[in-house]
Design a protein around this motif. Structure first.
Motif, PDB file in Angstrom:
ATOM      1  N   LEU A 170      63.428  -0.243  41.399  1.00 17.19           N
ATOM      2  CA  LEU A 170      64.215   0.309  40.253  1.00 17.19           C
ATOM      3  C   LEU A 170      65.962   0.155  40.520  1.00 17.19           C
ATOM      4  O   LEU A 170      66.770  -0.087  40.064  1.00 17.19           O
ATOM      5  N   ARG A 171      66.121   0.736  42.087  1.00 17.18           N
ATOM      6  CA  ARG A 171      67.317   0.683  42.615  1.00 17.18           C
ATOM      7  C   ARG A 171      68.144  -0.647  42.378  1.00 17.18           C
ATOM      8  O   ARG A 171      69.204  -0.688  42.008  1.00 17.18           O
ATOM      9  N   ARG A 172      67.494  -1.843  42.988  1.00 19.87           N
ATOM     10  CA  ARG A 172      68.027  -3.079  42.835  1.00 19.87           C
ATOM     11  C   ARG A 172      68.304  -3.625  41.234  1.00 19.87           C
ATOM     12  O   ARG A 172      69.453  -4.220  41.317  1.00 19.87           O
ATOM     13  N   GLU A 173      67.214  -3.171  40.420  1.00 16.60           N
ATOM     14  CA  GLU A 173      67.583  -3.600  39.243  1.00 16.60           C
ATOM     15  C   GLU A 173      68.855  -2.855  38.762  1.00 16.60           C
ATOM     16  O   GLU A 173      69.596  -3.477  37.981  1.00 16.60           O
ATOM     17  N   VAL A 174      69.058  -1.609  39.059  1.00 19.44           N
ATOM     18  CA  VAL A 174      70.151  -0.780  38.493  1.00 19.44           C
ATOM     19  C   VAL A 174      71.377  -1.627  39.183  1.00 19.44           C
ATOM     20  O   VAL A 174      72.651  -1.718  38.177  1.00 19.44           O
ATOM     21  N   GLU A 175      71.377  -1.853  40.361  1.00 17.98           N
ATOM     22  CA  GLU A 175      72.753  -2.577  40.783  1.00 17.98           C
ATOM     23  C   GLU A 175      72.752  -3.646  40.301  1.00 17.98           C
ATOM     24  O   GLU A 175      74.287  -4.032  40.083  1.00 17.98           O
ATOM     25  N   ARG A 176      72.011  -4.544  39.912  1.00 21.19           N
ATOM     26  CA  ARG A 176      72.150  -5.900  39.315  1.00 21.19           C
ATOM     27  C   ARG A 176      72.853  -5.533  37.913  1.00 21.19           C
ATOM     28  O   ARG A 176      73.848  -6.322  37.367  1.00 21.19           O
ATOM     29  N   GLU A 177      72.196  -4.459  37.142  1.00 20.94           N
ATOM     30  CA  GLU A 177      72.999  -4.203  35.813  1.00 20.94           C
ATOM     31  C   GLU A 177      74.292  -3.641  36.089  1.00 20.94           C
ATOM     32  O   GLU A 177      75.359  -4.173  35.249  1.00 20.94           O
ATOM     33  N   LEU A 178      74.530  -2.692  36.922  1.00 18.71           N
ATOM     34  CA  LEU A 178      75.906  -2.249  37.249  1.00 18.71           C
ATOM     35  C   LEU A 178      76.845  -3.687  37.442  1.00 18.71           C
ATOM     36  O   LEU A 178      78.093  -3.566  37.068  1.00 18.71           O
ATOM     37  N   ALA A 179      76.612  -4.408  38.269  1.00 17.71           N
ATOM     38  CA  ALA A 179      77.327  -5.663  38.413  1.00 17.71           C
ATOM     39  C   ALA A 179      77.724  -6.240  37.397  1.00 17.71           C
ATOM     40  O   ALA A 179      78.826  -7.032  37.314  1.00 17.71           O
ATOM     41  N   ALA A 180      76.703  -6.446  36.440  1.00 17.04           N
ATOM     42  CA  ALA A 180      76.941  -7.312  35.216  1.00 17.04           C
ATOM     43  C   ALA A 180      77.710  -6.329  34.225  1.00 17.04           C
ATOM     44  O   ALA A 180      78.217  -6.907  33.183  1.00 17.04           O
ATOM     45  N   ALA A 181      77.857  -4.976  34.297  1.00 21.76           N
ATOM     46  CA  ALA A 181      78.621  -4.309  33.090  1.00 21.76           C
ATOM     47  C   ALA A 181      80.027  -4.627  33.411  1.00 21.76           C
ATOM     48  O   ALA A 181      80.602  -4.683  34.562  1.00 21.76           O
ATOM     49  N   ASP A 182      80.559  -4.689  32.073  1.00 26.74           N
ATOM     50  CA  ASP A 182      81.745  -4.662  32.154  1.00 26.74           C
ATOM     51  C   ASP A 182      82.819  -3.840  31.362  1.00 26.74           C
ATOM     52  O   ASP A 182      84.111  -3.977  31.009  1.00 26.74           O
ATOM     53  N   SER A 183      82.536  -2.602  31.147  1.00 26.63           N
ATOM     54  CA  SER A 183      82.918  -1.442  30.799  1.00 26.63           C
ATOM     55  C   SER A 183      82.634  -0.164  31.057  1.00 26.63           C
ATOM     56  O   SER A 183      81.254  -0.231  31.213  1.00 26.63           O
ATOM     57  N   PRO A 184      83.193   0.758  30.964  1.00 24.85           N
ATOM     58  CA  PRO A 184      82.682   2.112  31.285  1.00 24.85           C
ATOM     59  C   PRO A 184      81.722   2.637  30.370  1.00 24.85           C
ATOM     60  O   PRO A 184      80.619   3.224  30.851  1.00 24.85           O
ATOM     61  N   GLU A 185      81.787   2.053  29.174  1.00 26.28           N
ATOM     62  CA  GLU A 185      80.581   2.427  28.291  1.00 26.28           C
ATOM     63  C   GLU A 185      79.296   1.885  28.553  1.00 26.28           C
ATOM     64  O   GLU A 185      78.177   2.242  28.576  1.00 26.28           O
ATOM     65  N   ASP A 186      79.227   0.587  29.149  1.00 26.01           N
ATOM     66  CA  ASP A 186      78.011  -0.359  29.619  1.00 26.01           C
ATOM     67  C   ASP A 186      77.528   0.771  30.861  1.00 26.01           C
ATOM     68  O   ASP A 186      76.400   0.879  30.791  1.00 26.01           O
ATOM     69  N   VAL A 187      78.403   1.164  31.643  1.00 31.06           N
ATOM     70  CA  VAL A 187      77.784   1.932  32.950  1.00 31.06           C
ATOM     71  C   VAL A 187      77.030   3.230  32.511  1.00 31.06           C
ATOM     72  O   VAL A 187      76.305   3.600  32.641  1.00 31.06           O
ATOM     73  N   GLU A 188      77.920   3.938  31.398  1.00 29.11           N
ATOM     74  CA  GLU A 188      77.173   5.175  30.835  1.00 29.11           C
ATOM     75  C   GLU A 188      75.761   5.032  30.267  1.00 29.11           C
ATOM     76  O   GLU A 188      74.863   5.463  30.453  1.00 29.11           O
ATOM     77  N   GLU A 189      75.448   3.505  29.576  1.00 25.68           N
ATOM     78  CA  GLU A 189      74.458   3.379  28.905  1.00 25.68           C
ATOM     79  C   GLU A 189      73.216   3.102  30.097  1.00 25.68           C
ATOM     80  O   GLU A 189      72.149   3.610  29.862  1.00 25.68           O
ATOM     81  N   ILE A 190      73.691   2.401  31.206  1.00 27.18           N
ATOM     82  CA  ILE A 190      72.798   2.346  32.020  1.00 27.18           C
ATOM     83  C   ILE A 190      72.451   3.614  32.841  1.00 27.18           C
ATOM     84  O   ILE A 190      71.216   3.872  33.286  1.00 27.18           O
ATOM     85  N   ARG A 191      73.466   4.379  33.039  1.00 29.97           N
ATOM     86  CA  ARG A 191      73.056   5.808  33.590  1.00 29.97           C
ATOM     87  C   ARG A 191      72.069   6.749  32.654  1.00 29.97           C
ATOM     88  O   ARG A 191      71.252   7.157  33.156  1.00 29.97           O
ATOM     89  N   VAL A 192      72.154   6.501  31.520  1.00 29.57           N
ATOM     90  CA  VAL A 192      71.285   7.405  30.587  1.00 29.57           C
ATOM     91  C   VAL A 192      69.924   6.789  30.544  1.00 29.57           C
ATOM     92  O   VAL A 192      69.098   7.367  30.645  1.00 29.57           O
TER      93      VAL A 192
END
Ligand code: ZN
Length: 346
Positions: free
Chosen positions: A12-34
């Motif tokens: 799960l942690r590695r998956e989140v890291e990959r998604e964060l690396a691909a995020a390109d806005s603070p809104e994307d990051v918030e979506e991952i956090r939720v």
């Protein structure tokens, strides 16, 4: 064999890291956090599942979940901060102001030459003790004609090319009606100058305009004679045009004065020697004047046996033309800034 809790969380942690690396806005990051840490998030589900484990396994499982949760939270914060910084810098770049560019300069205005000449003339007469009076531009025919000894049918009425508003009202053809209005409302002595715009049905050319400006003067008191007129107007010429300027009075005719005269001054272009501007006479016509006609004094209820007075009138445009050598009266009304800027600072 099913994956252990530790393996699932690490995945799960590695998956989140990959998604964060691909995020390109603070809104994307918030979506991952939720999706990960929210109430129904993947990690939250794993944490809740701990309660179903045997009692001796719970503390170890709790530690593993907390360690991964802390790691994911830290990664989310780091990525959010980085993306916010990028967004801010992009906005700043977009809204940048180049403070080194020169400002937009607002053109500085100047007084109109007619305003300059009018205020100079009024100031000269004020110093001599005259006060300023004004009146309406639409006048009754009584104030514009009859009270000034110009009855219906008088040739002067036709010569003025009057613009009628209706049968009893006109656009005033001279500022003389202001003199009538002041005398109607005031007992002598009277000493006034009246500036204002006047109207004639003239076709515009170099020396004619359907509207122009006059300044008239009136002095009524006991014992006033032609000598007072001559001294006052000569003094005015010397104050306004210069102490050496020669003055002469020529007999003339106006319905509202008797006797009447034209006042000429030495040509301001050639100094009196003769030139095309003065048609080689050496003189320039400046104003009309005379002793107030007894009929005018009687029309406003003054006793013409007791009171006498003199009056004069001049065109402001003519004074300005003489003073500044302006070749065409229409230049005053065209509002060409190249012409108007010549009078800046005067
Ligand atoms: Zn001349």
């Amino acid at each position: 064999m099913p994956a252990s809790l530790g393996e699932r969380l690490e995945e799960l942690r590695r998956e989140v890291e990959r998604e964060l690396a691909a995020a390109d806005s603070p809104e994307d990051v918030e979506e991952i956090r939720v999706r990960t840490l929210g109430k129904k998030g993947a990690l939250t589900r794993e944490a809740k599942a701990i309660g179903a484990l045997p009692a001796e396994e719970r503390p170890g499982a709790g530690e593993v979940v907390n360690a991964v949760k802390n790691a994911i939270e830290a990664s989310i914060e780091t990525r959010r901060a980085a993306l916010s910084d990028v967004a801010l810098r992009a906005r700043l770049a977009e809204e940048a102001v180049d403070a080194t560019l020169p400002g937009r300069r607002r053109g500085q205005g100047a007084n109109h030459p007619l305003s300059i000449v009018t205020s100079q003339l009024l100031e000269t007469f004020r110093r001599m003790g005259f006060s300023v009076a004004t009146g309406p531009e639409i006048e009754s025919t009584w104030h514009n004609f009859e009270a000034l000894n110009i009855p219906a049918g008088h040739p002067a009425r036709e010569e003025m090319d009057t613009l009628y508003v209706d049968a009893d009202h006109v656009l005033r053809t001279h500022t003389s009606p202001v003199q009538i209005r002041v005398m109607e409302s005031q007992r002598p002595p009277v000493s006034i100058v009246c500036p204002g715009r006047v109207f004639r049905a003239d076709d515009p050319d170099a020396s004619h305009s359907p509207y122009f400006h006059q300044i008239e003067g009136l002095l009524v008191d006991e014992g006033i004679s032609m000598a007072h007129l001559k001294w006052t107007l000569t003094e005015f010429v010397h104050q306004y045009f210069g102490p050496e300027v020669k003055v002469r009075l020529r007999p003339s005719y106006f319905p509202f004065t008797e006797p009447s005269a034209e006042l000429d001054i030495a040509c301001q272009v050639c100094g009196g020697g003769g030139c095309p501007s003065c048609k080689h006479s050496g003189w320039m016509e400046l104003l009309g004047c005379g002793m107030v006609h007894p009929a005018v004094l009687e029309a406003v209820g003054y006793d013409s046996e007791r009171w006498t007075g003199f009056a004069w009138g001049m065109g402001v445009e003519r004074v300005a033309i003489n003073k500044y050598g302006i070749p065409d009266i229409r230049m005053f009304f065209e509002n060409d800034v190249r012409f108007l800027h010549r009078f800046r600072g005067r």
